[in-house]
Design an enzyme around this catalytic site. Structure first.
Site, PDB file in Angstrom:
ATOM      1  NE  ARG A 153      -2.342  -1.493   3.384  1.00 53.65           N
ATOM      2  CZ  ARG A 153      -2.019  -2.741   3.747  1.00 53.65           C
ATOM      3  NH1 ARG A 153      -2.331  -3.754   2.979  1.00 53.65           N
ATOM      4  NH2 ARG A 153      -1.392  -2.973   4.881  1.00 53.65           N
TER       5      ARG A 153
ATOM      6  CD  GLU B 187       1.460  -9.469  17.955  1.00 50.36           C
ATOM      7  OE1 GLU B 187       1.022  -8.897  16.936  1.00 50.36           O
ATOM      8  OE2 GLU B 187       0.754  -9.814  18.924  1.00 50.36           O
TER       9      GLU B 187
HETATM   10  P1  AMP Z   1       4.516  -1.612  11.639  1.00 51.89           P
HETATM   11  O1  AMP Z   1       5.752  -2.253  11.112  1.00 51.89           O
HETATM   12  O2  AMP Z   1       4.000  -2.221  12.887  1.00 51.89           O
HETATM   13  O3  AMP Z   1       4.648  -0.103  11.732  1.00 51.89           O
HETATM   14  O4  AMP Z   1       3.358  -1.920  10.592  1.00 51.89           O
HETATM   15  C1  AMP Z   1       3.235  -1.162   9.454  1.00 51.89           C
HETATM   16  C2  AMP Z   1       2.836  -1.990   8.265  1.00 51.89           C
HETATM   17  O5  AMP Z   1       1.762  -2.882   8.567  1.00 51.89           O
HETATM   18  C3  AMP Z   1       2.331  -1.072   7.172  1.00 51.89           C
HETATM   19  O6  AMP Z   1       2.814  -1.536   5.916  1.00 51.89           O
HETATM   20  C4  AMP Z   1       0.819  -1.136   7.274  1.00 51.89           C
HETATM   21  O7  AMP Z   1       0.252  -1.147   5.995  1.00 51.89           O
HETATM   22  C5  AMP Z   1       0.542  -2.435   8.012  1.00 51.89           C
HETATM   23  N1  AMP Z   1      -0.402  -2.259   9.148  1.00 51.89           N
HETATM   24  C6  AMP Z   1      -0.109  -2.425  10.459  1.00 51.89           C
HETATM   25  N2  AMP Z   1      -1.174  -2.219  11.238  1.00 51.89           N
HETATM   26  C7  AMP Z   1      -2.189  -1.878  10.396  1.00 51.89           C
HETATM   27  C8  AMP Z   1      -3.572  -1.502  10.579  1.00 51.89           C
HETATM   28  N3  AMP Z   1      -4.139  -1.439  11.803  1.00 51.89           N
HETATM   29  N4  AMP Z   1      -4.296  -1.200   9.479  1.00 51.89           N
HETATM   30  C9  AMP Z   1      -3.747  -1.252   8.252  1.00 51.89           C
HETATM   31  N5  AMP Z   1      -2.466  -1.592   8.016  1.00 51.89           N
HETATM   32  C10 AMP Z   1      -1.696  -1.902   9.066  1.00 51.89           C
END
Ligand code: AMP
Length: 176
Positions: free
Chosen positions: A62, A99
């Site tokens: 995305r 996680e």
């Molecule tokens: P992080 O590495 O935890 O910052 O997760 C970011 C990645 O996971 C991004 O590429 C987001 O598109 C996806 N992501 C994580 N949590 C969500 C959420 N609640 N809604 C949509 N996409 C998420």
């Protein structure tokens, strides 16, 4: 309605996707409104107009949507970061903890020049692990991170803390 409210009204919350307990922020409804997409892109670009940005790195998948539009509007190259095994040419890779388990992302070795200042873009900042890993790829190619750009930031997860060692400038359009 101002831009932030317009965007918020179109982001769809999908409960328990992709697994129980997660509220997924679905940005796909934004894509059906071309005028809104242009407004979003120029609002994202606005913040960086006085910064030295030589390329926009977008994170699969995305992050490609507005990442490419952002790069076009800033007249700089767009560079895709993809999950392991998807890019056909020579790559650098970086693995980071999820996680449960681990993920590996890759970038083409010839996609950015050493000494470039690169803007990292994704649709959403959650814990920051993914964007920090993309920053590591940029550093592996001897380039610097100018900052991070997101459509949505889940502030309560403090993802900014993980990004702080890479760049101080983190700008999101929408905060939850
Ligand atoms: P992080 O590495 O935890 O910052 O997760 C970011 C990645 O996971 C991004 O590429 C987001 O598109 C996806 N992501 C994580 N949590 C969500 C959420 N609640 N809604 C949509 N996409 C998420």
């Amino acid at each position: 309605m101002n831009l932030v409210d317009k965007v918020k009204s179109k982001i769809r919350d999908v409960k328990d996707f992709p697994k129980p307990g997660i509220v997924f922020k679905d940005v796909t409804p934004l894509l059906s409104d071309p005028k809104l997409c242009i407004e979003i892109t120029s609002a994202l670009a606005d913040h960086w107009q006085d910064a030295q940005v030589d390329a926009v790195v977008g994170i699969e998948s995305r992050g490609f949507l507005f990442g490419m539009l952002l790069a076009q509007s800033m007249s700089v190259p767009f560079v895709p970061v993809r999950k392991q095994g998807k890019l056909p040419w020579k790559t650098v890779e970086f693995s980071y903890a999820l996680e449960y388990g681990e993920a590996t992302i890759e970038m083409h070795t010839d996609s950015i020049d050493p000494n470039w200042n690169v803007l990292v873009h994704d649709d959403l900042l959650a814990t920051g692990g993914t964007a920090a890993a993309a920053a590591q790829l940029v550093n592996k190619l001897s380039a610097s991170v100018a900052g991070f750009s997101f459509l949505v930031e889940l502030e309560f997860l403090n993802g900014k803390e993980q990004l702080d060692p890479h760049a101080k400038d983190v700008k999101s359009l929408i905060y939850y």
